[in-house]
Design a protein around this motif. Structure first.
Motif, PDB file in Angstrom:
ATOM      1  N   TYR A 136       0.831  -1.206   0.000  1.00  0.00           N
ATOM      2  CA  TYR A 136       0.000   0.000   0.000  1.00  0.00           C
ATOM      3  C   TYR A 136       0.865   1.256   0.000  1.00  0.00           C
ATOM      4  N   GLU A 137       1.929   1.254   0.775  1.00  0.00           N
ATOM      5  CA  GLU A 137       2.815   2.410   0.805  1.00  0.00           C
ATOM      6  C   GLU A 137       3.515   2.606  -0.543  1.00  0.00           C
ATOM      7  N   THR A 138       3.852   1.492  -1.193  1.00  0.00           N
ATOM      8  CA  THR A 138       4.471   1.601  -2.511  1.00  0.00           C
ATOM      9  C   THR A 138       3.504   2.195  -3.522  1.00  0.00           C
ATOM     10  N   LEU A 139       2.256   1.756  -3.493  1.00  0.00           N
ATOM     11  CA  LEU A 139       1.252   2.297  -4.407  1.00  0.00           C
ATOM     12  C   LEU A 139       0.970   3.762  -4.112  1.00  0.00           C
ATOM     13  N   ALA A 140       0.980   4.133  -2.834  1.00  0.00           N
ATOM     14  CA  ALA A 140       0.684   5.520  -2.474  1.00  0.00           C
ATOM     15  C   ALA A 140       1.758   6.484  -2.954  1.00  0.00           C
ATOM     16  N   SER A 141       2.957   5.982  -3.213  1.00  0.00           N
ATOM     17  CA  SER A 141       4.040   6.831  -3.719  1.00  0.00           C
ATOM     18  C   SER A 141       4.334   6.557  -5.194  1.00  0.00           C
ATOM     19  N   ASP A 142       3.399   5.916  -5.887  1.00  0.00           N
ATOM     20  CA  ASP A 142       3.595   5.615  -7.298  1.00  0.00           C
ATOM     21  C   ASP A 142       3.676   6.909  -8.109  1.00  0.00           C
ATOM     22  N   VAL A 143       4.483   6.867  -9.168  1.00  0.00           N
ATOM     23  CA  VAL A 143       4.669   8.077  -9.979  1.00  0.00           C
ATOM     24  C   VAL A 143       3.426   8.397 -10.804  1.00  0.00           C
ATOM     25  N   GLN A 144       2.587   7.405 -11.072  1.00  0.00           N
ATOM     26  CA  GLN A 144       1.373   7.647 -11.840  1.00  0.00           C
ATOM     27  C   GLN A 144       0.283   8.204 -10.918  1.00  0.00           C
ATOM     28  N   TRP A 145      -0.256   9.364 -11.275  1.00  0.00           N
ATOM     29  CA  TRP A 145      -1.269   9.969 -10.415  1.00  0.00           C
ATOM     30  C   TRP A 145      -2.564   9.170 -10.458  1.00  0.00           C
ATOM     31  N   ARG A 153      -6.464  14.836  -4.854  1.00  0.00           N
ATOM     32  CA  ARG A 153      -7.120  15.452  -3.698  1.00  0.00           C
ATOM     33  C   ARG A 153      -8.639  15.313  -3.748  1.00  0.00           C
ATOM     34  N   ILE A 154      -9.203  15.305  -4.956  1.00  0.00           N
ATOM     35  CA  ILE A 154     -10.664  15.193  -5.055  1.00  0.00           C
ATOM     36  C   ILE A 154     -11.135  13.846  -4.530  1.00  0.00           C
ATOM     37  N   GLY A 155     -10.309  12.806  -4.672  1.00  0.00           N
ATOM     38  CA  GLY A 155     -10.676  11.507  -4.119  1.00  0.00           C
ATOM     39  C   GLY A 155     -10.761  11.541  -2.604  1.00  0.00           C
ATOM     40  N   VAL A 156      -9.828  12.247  -1.977  1.00  0.00           N
ATOM     41  CA  VAL A 156      -9.874  12.403  -0.522  1.00  0.00           C
ATOM     42  C   VAL A 156     -11.032  13.302  -0.115  1.00  0.00           C
ATOM     43  N   LEU A 157     -11.239  14.369  -0.886  1.00  0.00           N
ATOM     44  CA  LEU A 157     -12.257  15.356  -0.519  1.00  0.00           C
ATOM     45  C   LEU A 157     -13.670  14.783  -0.597  1.00  0.00           C
ATOM     46  N   LYS A 158     -13.950  13.943  -1.578  1.00  0.00           N
ATOM     47  CA  LYS A 158     -15.299  13.412  -1.747  1.00  0.00           C
ATOM     48  C   LYS A 158     -15.732  12.558  -0.560  1.00  0.00           C
ATOM     49  N   HIS A 159     -14.795  12.007   0.164  1.00  0.00           N
ATOM     50  CA  HIS A 159     -15.110  11.166   1.318  1.00  0.00           C
ATOM     51  C   HIS A 159     -14.374  11.669   2.559  1.00  0.00           C
ATOM     52  N   LEU A 160     -14.195  12.989   2.635  1.00  0.00           N
ATOM     53  CA  LEU A 160     -13.468  13.567   3.761  1.00  0.00           C
ATOM     54  C   LEU A 160     -14.186  13.305   5.079  1.00  0.00           C
ATOM     55  N   TYR A 161     -15.481  13.471   5.083  1.00  0.00           N
ATOM     56  CA  TYR A 161     -16.252  13.235   6.310  1.00  0.00           C
ATOM     57  C   TYR A 161     -16.172  11.768   6.729  1.00  0.00           C
ATOM     58  N   ASP A 162     -16.281  10.856   5.771  1.00  0.00           N
ATOM     59  CA  ASP A 162     -16.239   9.436   6.089  1.00  0.00           C
ATOM     60  C   ASP A 162     -14.914   9.042   6.721  1.00  0.00           C
ATOM     61  N   GLY A 177      -0.367  12.880   2.856  1.00  0.00           N
ATOM     62  CA  GLY A 177       0.303  13.069   1.579  1.00  0.00           C
ATOM     63  C   GLY A 177      -0.667  13.342   0.443  1.00  0.00           C
ATOM     64  N   PHE A 178      -1.819  12.671   0.471  1.00  0.00           N
ATOM     65  CA  PHE A 178      -2.830  12.910  -0.563  1.00  0.00           C
ATOM     66  C   PHE A 178      -3.381  14.332  -0.486  1.00  0.00           C
ATOM     67  N   LEU A 179      -3.431  14.904   0.717  1.00  0.00           N
ATOM     68  CA  LEU A 179      -3.954  16.264   0.859  1.00  0.00           C
ATOM     69  C   LEU A 179      -3.100  17.295   0.123  1.00  0.00           C
ATOM     70  N   LYS A 180      -1.829  16.971  -0.081  1.00  0.00           N
ATOM     71  CA  LYS A 180      -0.919  17.904  -0.736  1.00  0.00           C
ATOM     72  C   LYS A 180      -0.632  17.498  -2.176  1.00  0.00           C
ATOM     73  N   ASP A 181      -1.363  16.557  -2.691  1.00  0.00           N
ATOM     74  CA  ASP A 181      -1.119  16.018  -4.027  1.00  0.00           C
ATOM     75  C   ASP A 181      -1.819  16.871  -5.086  1.00  0.00           C
ATOM     76  N   LEU A 182      -1.862  16.346  -6.295  1.00  0.00           N
ATOM     77  CA  LEU A 182      -2.571  17.018  -7.375  1.00  0.00           C
ATOM     78  C   LEU A 182      -4.064  17.072  -7.091  1.00  0.00           C
ATOM     79  N   ASP A 183      -4.745  17.996  -7.774  1.00  0.00           N
ATOM     80  CA  ASP A 183      -6.189  18.101  -7.587  1.00  0.00           C
ATOM     81  C   ASP A 183      -6.906  16.813  -7.976  1.00  0.00           C
ATOM     82  N   GLU A 184      -6.374  16.109  -8.982  1.00  0.00           N
ATOM     83  CA  GLU A 184      -6.983  14.836  -9.390  1.00  0.00           C
ATOM     84  C   GLU A 184      -6.922  13.806  -8.282  1.00  0.00           C
TER      85      GLU A 184
END
Length: 791
Positions: free
Chosen positions: A513-522, A563-572, A554-561
């Protein structure tokens, strides 16, 4: 059904006959596969299934076999498990080994559907090796399809009784397994054998401890080994055992005494709470030994360890070698202790930590003693030999006493009077289990060379080769030889694999999971961002705080593409964190207002929607200090859609204040709204003030007396606004909302007269829209159909 059986099916059978025209046969097979889901199971099994099996072996047309392979999962689902295992699985094996690669690729794509219909035994023993052959196929396209289906195939091994998680009817995850699954798992120890302890009952309680899964083994063989060892060791003299314990070093005894009471209490709870219904109908433990009630992992044979210790005592000529070995052992023990800290809440892990801590102190104690031995060579040899023999006596005595404790017989324990003996007994019990687990891990490592140096990747929920192949999907070589999108497929199916393994086996997936989270592909990171809230539910609050929160940050500081994944389920995600950890994100929420592209207004719209939900997670003071500023900033957005949803956020904040009796904060916020919107130089702000007041009355988010005192005068003053759009919204607010409330309908209300005068003035307004909305009294059904004018 009768028409289909008597008229349609005979035609399809004729068209799909071996001597039929090739074009007709291909179309007939396609129709048969599509009709399978529409017919009853009996009709499909008796009329269409024999012909389908025959067509799977059609050697004339590969198109026919390809259609059968592509729709194999639908046919399995239509006929059920019994017919699938008896008739279809052999045909599926033939298609998976077909000479045409397109057939094998189609089989790989429908593998999950076929696996879902079979029993766990067939899935593990037959389908898993078959899938491994597909994933190592010579054709790249077959391997690509197999890797894409690997995660879904692994998810078919999910078992609520072992993972501790199951999915409710509404699609949400629940932490406690269902009662039926737990009872089924307890009554059938052959599938995923678990220790007969309080784990099943604990899973039904309010605690969120995961169920412990022990290595698979045969219950009969284990019981026979234990019974043989017990019968041999019970003939020993218990007084010798007690004397051996007394000869142990005082420091070792004191270390092993830690946690003894808690461990003894846990042992008692295991015996009493495992099967409370059976206790009354069975003889007492003094009379009979029941292998079912007191089954445990096999006790290791320590005779070889004793011989090794004696050999060291005889051959101990070099005094410097032992301290070096002790230093190495200490370092290894420290590494193991660090790896166990992540799962310290597990009772079994706590027991292992106690044992390893005692072993670490003992190793350090031995190291000090050996250094002194080097200084005093004459007396050091005898001292070292005595220490080694004492350790051997302690280990041998503890092993016997563990076996005696397994019998749960007071008679076998009556001769044990020393407190240190009991301490050694309990701590060694946990150590024996730890050794048994190590033996299992060692065997698994020999069978899986790629992970020889990583014991943490081993588990017993799914076949280990499947997990090894899944973990290898992050290897860059796979992207070159299989599929450039393979990492994305791995990230997409990771929550399903995590759900299958359960939170107790999260260590198998953590590095991946950590490897995928730092993958170069957004795209890979975006996939993880959209599912991190579901993974947090699977792992629980403790693992989430330890392993997911850093990635989330780390996702909070990533690209908007991303960050939107985190934002859509921020409350959850935030609601799963502890209050202190959740409060750290208050300041970071302001960063969502800024986007890479200012035209991306939907990002800010999603933020406003999430903030409406997030309000319940924080206290009024935090809302006033942090979230209020974000809401007011969004109210001034350039895009009207963002502004209108932000007005609803403002109303929700006001409701939060008065619902929690924070009237002072509410009054300050009202005054700020009046200054910011009522006296705004732009008509859009004044129109927003009318909308906010209308929403406040509709939601009843503040007392009426507070509203008429602080908001109503400013609202009625908008009747003289020069902009018609502002007066239109004022007319709607008065006619549709305020004057419909019981408070304003009461006769003699001093504020009713002012509201009616304003309505009369608006009815005679020079603008037709203003006079229309001030005059007409809309029905409740029509109010939802008339949209608010947004300009």
């Amino acid at each position: 059904q009768s028409d289909i059986e008597n008229k349609v099916c005979p035609i399809l059978l004729d068209l799909s006959a071996p001597d039929s025209d090739d074009e007709y046969k291909v179309e007939a097979v396609n129709i048969i596969c599509k009709m399978a889901s529409m017919l009853s199971r009996t009709t499909v099994e008796h009329m269409l299934l024999p012909r389908f099996c025959e067509l799977c072996s059609d050697g004339k047309l590969f198109q026919v076999r390809k259609i059968c392979a592509a729709n194999f999962g639908d046919i399995c689902n239509a006929v059920g498990q019994e017919a699938t295992e008896r008739l279809l699985i052999p045909k599926f094996f033939e298609l998976c080994s077909d000479s045409v690669w397109g057939m094998r690729k189609a089989c790989a794509e429908c593998f999950m559907a076929v696996s879902y219909t079979t029993s766990p035994e067939v899935r593990r023993s037959k389908l898993s090796p078959l899938f491994i052959s597909l994933i190592s196929d010579t054709c790249r396209w077959v391997r690509q399809a197999a890797f894409q289906s690997l995660g879904p195939f692994i998810s078919t091994f999910a078992n609520p009784s072992s993972a501790g998680l199951y999915i409710r009817e509404d699609g949400t995850l629940s932490i406690r397994p269902s009662v039926q699954d737990v009872n089924f798992n307890s009554c059938q120890p052959s599938n995923n054998i678990t220790v007969m302890s309080s784990s099943a009952n604990a899973a039904l309680s309010s605690s969120e401890q995961p169920m412990e899964i022990k290595p698979e083994s045969s219950t009969e063989e284990t019981s026979a080994e234990i019974h043989t060892k017990l019968s041999e060791d019970l003939n020993k003299n218990p007084r010798e055992e007690s004397s051996g314990c007394c000869a142990s070093p005082g420091e070792d005894a004191s270390c092993l005494c830690q946690g003894d009471n808690a461990a003894a209490g846990a042992a008692g709870a295991r015996k009493e709470s495992s099967f409370p219904g059976l206790s009354s109908g069975l003889p007492s433990a003094e009379d009979v030994f029941n292998t079912f009630l007191y089954w445990r992992p096999p006790l290791p044979d320590i005779s070889q360890d004793l011989e090794l210790l004696q050999f060291k005592a005889e051959k101990h000529n070099d005094a410097c070698s032992v301290p070096c070995n002790n230093c190495v052992a200490s370092n290894e023990i420290k590494k193991v202790l660090q790896s166990l800290q992540e799962h310290i809440d597990d009772p079994d892990v706590q027991a292992q930590v106690q044992v390893l801590s005692a072993a670490l102190r003992a190793a350090q104690f031995d190291s000090v003693g050996d250094c002194e031995t080097k200084k005093m060579e004459e007396s050091g040899d005898s001292l070292q030999n005595k220490m080694i023999l004492d350790e051997a006596a302690v280990s041998h005595t503890a092993c016997k006493q563990v076996q005696g404790d397994t019998l749960s017989s007071p008679a076998s324990q009556g001769d044990i009077s020393d407190q240190s003996s009991t301490s050694v007994l309990k701590s060694t019990d946990s150590e024996e289990q730890h050794r048994g687990t190590s033996v299992f891990l060692r065997k698994e490592q020999e069978n899986n060379p790629p992970f020889e140096d990583d014991k943490s990747k081993l588990q017993d929920i799914i076949p280990q080769p499947l997990l090894d192949q899944y973990l290898s999907m992050t290897d860059p070589a796979r992207a070159q030889t299989v599929d450039t999108e393979i990492a994305k497929h791995c990230a997409y199916s990771l929550p399903g694999v995590a759900l299958t393994l359960g939170r107790q086996n999260w260590h198998c997936l953590k590095d991946t999971y950590e490897t995928l989270a730092s993958d170069v592909q957004w795209k890979v990171r975006r996939t993880l961002a959209f599912s991190i809230h579901e993974l947090a539910v699977i792992l629980g609050d403790q693992l989430t705080a330890a392993d997911l929160v850093p990635i989330f940050n780390g996702f909070l500081k990533d690209l908007d593409e991303v960050r939107i994944g985190v934002l859509k389920h921020l409350y959850d995600f935030l609601k799963l964190l502890h209050a202190d950890k959740r409060r750290e994100y208050l300041y970071q929420l302001q960063e969502f207002v800024v986007t890479d592209n200012s035209r991306n207004w939907r990002f800010r719209y999603e933020l406003a929607e999430q903030l409406i939900l997030i309000l319940e997670l924080y206290n009024p003071n935090d809302v006033y200090d942090y979230l209020r500023h974000i809401a007011l900033t969004l109210c001034s957005d350039k895009v009207s859609e963002v502004r209108w949803i932000s007005f609803k956020l403002v109303v929700a904040i006001l409701q939060k204040f008065y619902a929690n009796s924070a009237n002072a904060l509410g009054l300050n916020f009202i005054n700020e709204l009046v200054v910011r919107f009522r006296h705004c130089s732009k008509w859009v702000g004044r129109q927003a003030f009318a909308f906010i007041c209308q929403a406040v009355v509709e939601e009843e988010c503040m007392p009426v007396d507070q509203f008429v005192e602080h908001l109503l005068p400013s609202l009625l003053s908008l009747a003289s606004d020069p902009v018609p759009n502002v007066r239109v919204l004022l007319a709607k607010a008065l006619r549709q909302t305020l004057l419909e409330k019981a408070y304003f309908k009461s006769v003699g209300n001093p504020h009713l007269e002012a509201a009616e005068e304003t309505i009369l003035a608006l009815q005679s307004d020079r603008d037709q829209d203003v006079s229309f909305f001030a005059t007409i009294k809309l029905k409740r059904d029509n109010m939802n159909n008339i949209t608010i004018e947004k300009q």
